[in-house]
Write a protein that holds these residues in place. Structure first.
Motif, PDB file in Angstrom:
ATOM      1  N   GLU A 212       1.045  -1.290  -0.128  1.00  0.00           N
ATOM      2  CA  GLU A 212       0.128  -0.119   0.058  1.00  0.00           C
ATOM      3  C   GLU A 212       0.773   1.298   0.051  1.00  0.00           C
ATOM      4  OE1 GLU A 212      -2.487   3.334   1.378  1.00  0.00           O
ATOM      5  OE2 GLU A 212      -0.532   2.652   2.341  1.00  0.00           O
ATOM      6  N   ASP A 216       1.106   4.027  -3.062  1.00  0.00           N
ATOM      7  CA  ASP A 216       0.973   5.730  -2.687  1.00  0.00           C
ATOM      8  C   ASP A 216       2.190   6.279  -2.865  1.00  0.00           C
ATOM      9  OD1 ASP A 216      -0.273   7.944  -1.612  1.00  0.00           O
ATOM     10  OD2 ASP A 216      -0.048   7.187   0.300  1.00  0.00           O
ATOM     11  N   HIS A 221      -3.053   5.298  -7.465  1.00  0.00           N
ATOM     12  CA  HIS A 221      -4.320   5.136  -6.553  1.00  0.00           C
ATOM     13  C   HIS A 221      -5.322   4.750  -7.225  1.00  0.00           C
ATOM     14  CE1 HIS A 221      -1.546   8.796  -5.033  1.00  0.00           C
ATOM     15  NE2 HIS A 221      -1.691   7.844  -3.902  1.00  0.00           N
ATOM     16  N   THR A 252     -10.041   1.960  -6.035  1.00  0.00           N
ATOM     17  CA  THR A 252      -9.213   3.017  -5.314  1.00  0.00           C
ATOM     18  C   THR A 252      -8.042   2.261  -4.506  1.00  0.00           C
ATOM     19  OG1 THR A 252     -10.672   3.200  -3.495  1.00  0.00           O
ATOM     20  CG2 THR A 252     -11.045   4.800  -5.448  1.00  0.00           C
ATOM     21  N   SER A 254      -7.583   2.702  -1.428  1.00  0.00           N
ATOM     22  CA  SER A 254      -8.311   2.412   0.030  1.00  0.00           C
ATOM     23  C   SER A 254      -9.159   1.350  -0.004  1.00  0.00           C
ATOM     24  CB  SER A 254      -8.768   3.730   0.283  1.00  0.00           C
ATOM     25  OG  SER A 254      -9.642   3.385   1.397  1.00  0.00           O
ATOM     26  N   TYR A 375       2.736   9.759   3.316  1.00  0.00           N
ATOM     27  CA  TYR A 375       2.124   8.282   3.039  1.00  0.00           C
ATOM     28  C   TYR A 375       1.810   7.598   4.135  1.00  0.00           C
ATOM     29  CZ  TYR A 375       5.138   9.784  -1.090  1.00  0.00           C
ATOM     30  OH  TYR A 375       5.481  10.711  -1.836  1.00  0.00           O
ATOM     31  N   GLN A 377      -0.901   8.571   6.468  1.00  0.00           N
ATOM     32  CA  GLN A 377      -2.366   8.921   6.739  1.00  0.00           C
ATOM     33  C   GLN A 377      -3.322   7.635   6.117  1.00  0.00           C
ATOM     34  OE1 GLN A 377      -3.576  10.785   9.510  1.00  0.00           O
ATOM     35  NE2 GLN A 377      -5.430   9.291   8.863  1.00  0.00           N
ATOM     36  N   ASN A 378      -3.014   7.619   4.595  1.00  0.00           N
ATOM     37  CA  ASN A 378      -3.800   6.587   3.892  1.00  0.00           C
ATOM     38  C   ASN A 378      -3.823   5.282   4.503  1.00  0.00           C
ATOM     39  OD1 ASN A 378      -4.760   8.579   2.224  1.00  0.00           O
ATOM     40  ND2 ASN A 378      -3.088   8.319   0.532  1.00  0.00           N
ATOM     41  N   ASP A 381      -5.852   5.071   7.498  1.00  0.00           N
ATOM     42  CA  ASP A 381      -7.069   4.867   7.246  1.00  0.00           C
ATOM     43  C   ASP A 381      -7.506   3.614   6.661  1.00  0.00           C
ATOM     44  OD1 ASP A 381      -7.492   7.715   8.113  1.00  0.00           O
ATOM     45  OD2 ASP A 381      -7.269   8.343   5.906  1.00  0.00           O
TER      46      ASP A 381
END
Length: 481
Positions: A212, A216, A221, A252, A254, A375, A377-378, A381
């Motif tokens: 991940e 990122d 993305h 995405t 996420s 990189y 925070q993504n 989450d």
């Protein structure tokens, strides 16, 4: 044509001589001989052997973080270092400490054989003792829990300073019976002897923590996710490929992380290529080079011979292997931004007075890799989303982050949860140093890795189904000291 072979093949353990299971154990001799050759200019060469004897030193004791005696030696027989275990400690610590598993009695031998400042039981050849960061009460509770639930595998609990609070490995064995009862030892399976917390295996989708961040960082993305990707004669499928939700033209990053899409991350690695992937794995996560720890060397494995290997590496398959202790360090980095070196040596202490320090232990907060701030925070989450789907209850002063992993191995599927209980009062950024860990729970966080090696016994097919087992581990870790 092979694309690349990278990284080390297996875990490296301290030197040893008789093979036991998958580990090698050597018994060092107490004497050495030096051979000196002198030559007379007019005569034939004369060889003289000079033998020197090194004094035998009995190993000191090993204590837990609360000064509970875990293992100690007997001095009844000259130059015989027989190890015994403290009350209720043998079974829970057998494959963590014993020589039969190339455990801490081997890894810490130099420390344990450094002569104690004062005689022990009137003997001048007894070594100093070592105080571990491991909490014996938690270790015993976790081992008992795994036994009662019928779990094969391991549980690692890491504090944010890098100290290991527990590393339960089950099934285990009684190390005293192993050496004293031939029938008992001969009936043990070799796999029982291994410390599964420190043994390499495929990590499955827990590897996507790294994938991940790599995606990122390299600006990938969105990806076309077909649910089932057939290319060059190889097929990669998502675990939910027959759910009716595919194709997803613009999936995405996420969504791919929370939904654990194999295809998304396989296409990321395919786009970046082998050299770039290996460069990122090493620079961001110290994955490709060995990590020398006080308990041994963590040597992760990744080998890439073809395009299919590269793609499958993105979700922790093909020739990717690591151990649960590394996954705990990775979980720490995922939530707090930095990977710190795991350690177990809290202090070197006087064997006569275990509360008296002879030397400091391993350094806490030794940073060996970091995720750039932009990189983080993504990933957080995404791990929050995975955690929410597991249904784990944690007290109000904690937030839970997680990544699950279902790994295909030669021994069947292994299921993982790499999780972090982040205390809202956490002080990790201040790097507090603990003389002991009795008050750690007040403002400390825990990284917990559960590895289940026998999911078929529970009827589990995916790691997402193991939340109930993980909940029991969380309850033990957070229970009052």
């Amino acid at each position: 044509m092979p694309m690349l072979i990278a990284a080390a093949a297996a875990l490296s353990f301290p030197s040893c001589s008789a093979e036991v299971g998958q580990f090698e154990v050597r018994n060092d001799t107490s004497s050495r001989s030096a051979r000196q050759e002198t030559t007379d200019e007019t005569a034939a060469t004369e060889e003289t052997t000079v033998t020197t004897t090194t004094e035998f030193v009995y190993r000191g004791n090993i204590y837990d973080t609360n000064n509970r005696l875990l293992t100690y030696g007997t001095y009844a027989n000259e130059n015989e270092d027989q190890r015994l275990y403290g009350e209720d400690c043998g079974y829970s610590f057998g494959n963590i400490i014993s020589e039969a598993s190339a455990g801490l009695d081997n890894a810490l031998k130099d420390l344990l054989c450094t002569k104690n400042p004062t005689p022990v039981n009137d003997k001048n050849n007894v070594g100093e003792s070592v105080k571990l960061t491991i909490d014996a009460d938690k270790q015993i509770e976790l081992c008992t829990y795994m036994a009662n639930m019928g779990m094969a595998g391991s549980v690692v609990v890491l504090r944010t300073d890098g100290s290991i609070m527990a590393e339960a490995s089950y099934p285990t064995y009684d190390p005293e019976l192993y050496y004293s009862d031939t029938e008992y030892s001969s009936n043990l399976y070799s796999g029982t002897l291994s410390n599964k917390a420190f043994q390499n295996a495929s990590p499955g989708s827990c590897f996507k923590i790294m994938s991940e961040v790599i995606a990122d960082k390299n600006g990938i993305h969105t990806v076309y996710d077909d649910g089932e990707w057939v290319d060059s004669g190889a097929t990669i499928v998502n675990w939910d490929h027959d759910s009716g939700m595919y194709p997803i033209p613009e999936r995405t990053l996420s969504s791919a992380f929370v939904g654990s899409s194999n295809i998304f991350f396989a296409k990321v690695f395919d786009t970046l290529g082998t050299d770039k992937v290996l460069e990122e794995l090493e620079s961001l996560f110290h994955f490709c080079d060995p990590i020398d720890c006080d308990f041994g060397t963590i040597s992760n494995n990744i080998e890439i011979y073809c395009l299919d290997d590269l793609r499958r590496s993105a979700f922790g398959q093909a020739y990717v292997k690591t151990c649960p202790i590394y996954l705990a360090a990775l979980g720490r980095e995922a939530v707090f931004g930095d990977m710190v070196k795991p350690f177990v040596v809290q202090q070197v202490v006087d064997t006569n007075e275990p509360t008296k320090e002879c030397a400091k232990g391993s350094s806490p907060y030794e940073v060996i890799a970091s995720i750039p701030a932009e990189y983080r925070q993504n990933l957080l989450d995404g791990m929050r989303g995975v955690a929410n789907n597991l249904g784990i209850y944690v007290p109000d002063n904690y937030e839970f982050f997680a990544k699950t992993g279902t790994a295909e191995t030669g021994a069947g599927d292994y299921l993982y949860i790499t999780g972090c209980l982040r205390n809202f009062a956490d002080r990790s950024a201040e790097k507090p140093v603990y003389s002991d860990y009795s008050n750690y729970a007040q403002d400390g966080s825990y990284i917990i890795v559960m590895q289940l090696q026998n999911p078929a016994d529970f009827g589990f097919n995916f790691a997402s189904e193991t939340g109930g087992l993980y909940q029991g581990i969380v309850n033990i870790v957070l229970s009052a000291y």
